[in-house]
Design a protein around this motif. Structure first.
Motif: not given
Length: 383
Positions: A353-382
């Motif tokens: 209520t102080k910032t009027r924003r939401v906490d806790g979104a996923m951060n997903v690290e990606l790379v464009v590979k073979d013409g599409k977005f893919q999870l980067n190798e050894s990716h771990a969502a935090v």
């Protein structure tokens, strides 16, 4: 008829009646109206189209299950091209219309922030669900957002570039807008704190098309990687010209490029580009799987982050209105009280209520590979 069989039929009939009784009637009558301010034409038109798909999928579910206390939920979409001058005119129109109970948008933070004083004076919630500028929600207590602030996102981008990819000398190309400059400053600060050096900084205008002279200066700074603080259209154009200039450095881009249009416009030039997102359609979480399945069934394609944000936002607004009421004050007060609304992006949505924003979104690290977005190798969502 045997007694047992007759009892079975009676039980089945009773169960059918009970099932029908607990299912909400489809919404009907005068709609509850939300105003949407955003781009349907101009360089950012694709984002408005993606919003509409997410909104409409959510409305199918909301109105099919009773709407807002029996009334259908609907929206009026005013095209601003995400131009601050046009967003101000739309704000005046929405504030003056008592049927509009809350506003969603605009797409770009500068367009939203130009209109914020009007919404604040008119006591109409301005829900900037793609507004990541740290100052957006500082415009007043009627400014709310479920977009992750650049103050949180750019340190994550810097960590991806410096810690995950090992870049030590970075050239930053950024949109020369308030959003772009603020994001650039936040990235630069975080990258330097992590031990990297920003060896070149180049701003460009939203309608700029020729980056050749910029890239000459960038090459002269001898970076080991590029950071693009851009939208998908300009980032794709820059990537094409980077490759045409024979520059083979790694490219990292802000999450604002995460759209199928980035790959469509960039083609082979965006292969290998690194980016991140708050949402990724291959996420195994049940909420994401359910959303992706329903979206594909309706539109015959895979949803991206902007579809998901729009879907989440409409679902959230319906939850607030169902619980606290469908007038301007009730929505303003309800956003501060609502807790744990199911969300594709966040899992559950509750506001600080102080910032009027939401906490806790996923951060997903990606790379464009073979013409599409893919999870980067050894990716771990935090979180």
């Amino acid at each position: 008829m045997p007694v047992l069989h007759r009892r079975s039929l009676l039980a089945a009939a009773s169960a059918l009646v009970l099932t029908r009784a607990v299912q909400a009637e489809p919404a009907k009558g005068e709609p509850v109206l939300l105003g949407v301010s955003g781009p349907l034409t101009g360089p950012n038109a694709q984002y408005g189209a993606q919003w509409k798909q997410g909104f409409d999928l959510a409305l199918d579910e909301i109105n099919g299950s009773g709407g807002i206390k029996g009334r259908p939920l609907a929206y009026i979409f005013e095209d601003t091209q995400s131009d601050p001058r046009q967003s101000v005119a739309v704000a005046q129109k929405f504030v003056a219309d008592p049927k509009i109970v809350a506003e969603l948008g605009d797409f770009a933070s500068p367009a939203s922030m130009a209109a914020s004083p009007i919404y604040q004076r008119g006591k109409l919630v301005q829900f900037g669900f793609t507004n990541s500028h740290p100052d957006f929600t500082k415009g007043g207590d009627y400014m709310w957002s479920n977009s992750v602030s650049q103050a949180d996102e750019q340190p994550l981008s810097a960590a991806y570039a410096v810690k995950r990819l090992g870049l030590k000398k970075i050239a930053v190309l950024h949109l020369n807008t308030d959003w772009g400059r603020t994001s650039k400053d936040l990235f630069d600060k975080a990258a330097k704190e992590m031990g990297a050096e920003v060896v070149a900084t180049e701003g460009y205008l939203p309608d700029e098309k020729d980056f050749r002279s910029t890239l000459v200066r960038v090459r002269g700074a001898k970076p080991d990687g590029l950071m693009l603080i851009s939208y998908y259209s300009d980032a794709a154009l820059i990537a094409r010209q980077v490759r045409q200039a024979g520059i083979k450095l790694p490219i990292v881009a802000a999450s604002s490029v995460y759209s199928p249009k980035f790959i469509e416009l960039g083609g082979d030039a965006v292969e290998g580009v690194f980016t991140a997102s708050r949402y990724f359609p291959d996420d195994p979480r049940p909420q994401v799987r359910d959303f992706v399945g329903k979206f594909k069934a309706k539109y015959s394609k895979e949803p991206d982050a902007f579809n998901a944000y729009a879907y989440d936002t409409m679902t959230l607004m319906a939850a607030v209105m169902r619980e606290y009421g469908a007038d301007r004050k009730a929505i303003h007060d309800g956003l501060a009280k609502i807790k744990d609304v199911p969300s594709v992006i966040f899992g559950k949505t509750t506001f600080d209520t102080k910032t009027r924003r939401v906490d806790g979104a996923m951060n997903v690290e990606l790379v464009v590979k073979d013409g599409k977005f893919q999870l980067n190798e050894s990716h771990a969502a935090v979180r």
